[in-house]
Design an enzyme around this catalytic site. Structure first.
Site, PDB file in Angstrom:
ATOM      1  N   LEU A   1       0.827  -1.209   0.000  1.00  0.00           N
ATOM      2  CA  LEU A   1       0.000   0.000   0.000  1.00  0.00           C
ATOM      3  C   LEU A   1       0.863   1.261   0.000  1.00  0.00           C
ATOM      4  CD1 LEU A   1      -2.831  -1.093   2.464  1.00  0.00           C
ATOM      5  CD2 LEU A   1      -2.849  -1.109  -0.033  1.00  0.00           C
ATOM      6  N   ASP A   2       2.056   1.167   0.566  1.00  0.00           N
ATOM      7  CA  ASP A   2       3.000   2.292   0.530  1.00  0.00           C
ATOM      8  C   ASP A   2       4.178   1.866  -0.339  1.00  0.00           C
ATOM      9  OD1 ASP A   2       4.639   4.454   0.888  1.00  0.00           O
ATOM     10  OD2 ASP A   2       4.498   4.493   3.073  1.00  0.00           O
ATOM     11  N   PHE A   3       4.251   2.432  -1.537  1.00  0.00           N
ATOM     12  CA  PHE A   3       5.218   1.971  -2.531  1.00  0.00           C
ATOM     13  C   PHE A   3       6.287   3.018  -2.818  1.00  0.00           C
ATOM     14  CE2 PHE A   3       6.747  -0.105  -6.348  1.00  0.00           C
ATOM     15  CZ  PHE A   3       6.340  -1.407  -6.229  1.00  0.00           C
ATOM     16  N   ARG A   4       6.370   4.045  -1.979  1.00  0.00           N
ATOM     17  CA  ARG A   4       7.336   5.110  -2.255  1.00  0.00           C
ATOM     18  C   ARG A   4       8.766   4.578  -2.158  1.00  0.00           C
ATOM     19  NH1 ARG A   4       4.754   9.285   1.889  1.00  0.00           N
ATOM     20  NH2 ARG A   4       4.403   7.272   2.914  1.00  0.00           N
TER      21      ARG A   4
END
EC number: 2.7.10.2
Length: 294
Positions: free
Chosen positions: A78-81
């Site tokens: 969900l957090d792909f930074r």
């Protein structure tokens, strides 16, 4: 910690161990020991060679394939930074799995399967079983496109590989391919590059001849080129001697080049390109080639 253990893969940060501590000073503390990686700095990556940038994209493709077919099912991040990843010896590895999710999104109709991103949205089909088809996989893939592929894949790539690289970027940006096809195309690029097949249609545009001086090097007479493996000189990788000659002929200031015994991760040799050869010194690990006069 459990996910790091269950999702072991060359592109998942390796978990060496963990310990649980419960004392009056430090209650309910869990410490994990993992391999050490360097933070992903996109500005620095844009200044590196295409070969190293392609390695990062290939690492990411292999990771996404693993997540799509993991023992836990299809896993989405969900957090792909970029800050969720690190580099270990040139390989990209995911380090933060706090925001990983295994469950697919339930649905009653395709209207429930909208994949939302800042720039655009996608509507995916709702399966007969009541799950949005491939939402986890497609979320990972589009994030790979917008955070990595679009910046790192095409720029300064070998011209003959550009059409294939552009198709990878376009297909992931439109989600017309899944993870399996994306990885297959990335592996195809690797094969073409590593085997030298991307040079098959190359015909030498110059008949320039170079004199070989074995066991020698040129310590100075450097010039800068981009992208170079060394900031103060022109250090590039080549598949063979013919490609080294072609590079030298394409640089107006190049009059000689020095082939080292060092290779890149694909097995290509590193070569220093020089403005002249006024001082040639002995070096058992290098071979110098100087442009023949006349």
């Amino acid at each position: 910690m459990v996910l790091l253990e269950r999702l072991r893969h060359p592109n998942v940060l390796q978990l060496y161990g963990y310990c649980y501590q419960d004392s009056e000073d430090i209650p309910d503390t869990l410490t994990t020991i993992t391999e050490l990686g360097a933070p992903v700095e996109m500005i620095q990556l844009l200044q590196t060679s295409w070969e190293d940038r392609f390695r990062i994209c290939l690492s990411l493709g292999r990771l996404l394939h693993h997540l799509a077919h993991s023992p836990l099912g299809s896993v989405t991040l969900l957090d792909f930074r970029p800050r969720q990843f690190v580099l270990v010896d040139g390989e990209l590895k995911v380090t933060d799995l706090d925001d990983a999710r295994v469950e697919e999104t339930p649905c009653a109709a395709s209207a429930d399967c909208i994949l939302e991103f800042p720039a655009r949205n996608f509507t995916l089909p709702c399966s007969a079983q009541g799950w949005c088809e491939g939402m986890n996989e497609k979320r990972n893939l589009y994030n790979a496109y917008r955070f990595f592929f679009t910046y790192l894949l095409p720029h300064s790539a070998p011209p003959s590989l550009r059409p294939l690289l552009d198709s990878i970027v376009n297909a992931t940006g439109e989600l017309t391919w899944g993870v399996d096809e994306t990885l297959a195309q990335l592996e195809k690029v690797l094969h073409l590059y590593r085997s030298g097949q991307y040079l098959q249609n190359f015909t030498a545009s110059s008949s320039a001849e170079y004199q070989r001086i074995p066991d020698s090097a040129i310590p100075q007479e450097d010039y800068r080129c981009w992208p170079s493996y060394h900031h103060g000189s022109c250090l590039l990788s080549v598949f063979n001697l013919a490609e080294a000659v072609d590079v030298c002929e394409s640089h107006a200031q190049c009059r000689a080049f020095v082939v080292t015994n060092q290779t890149t991760w694909t097995g290509r040799q590193l070569v220093f390109f020089k403005t002249g050869w006024s001082q040639v010194v002995p070096d058992p690990n290098k071979t110098t080639y100087v442009k023949a006069s006349g």
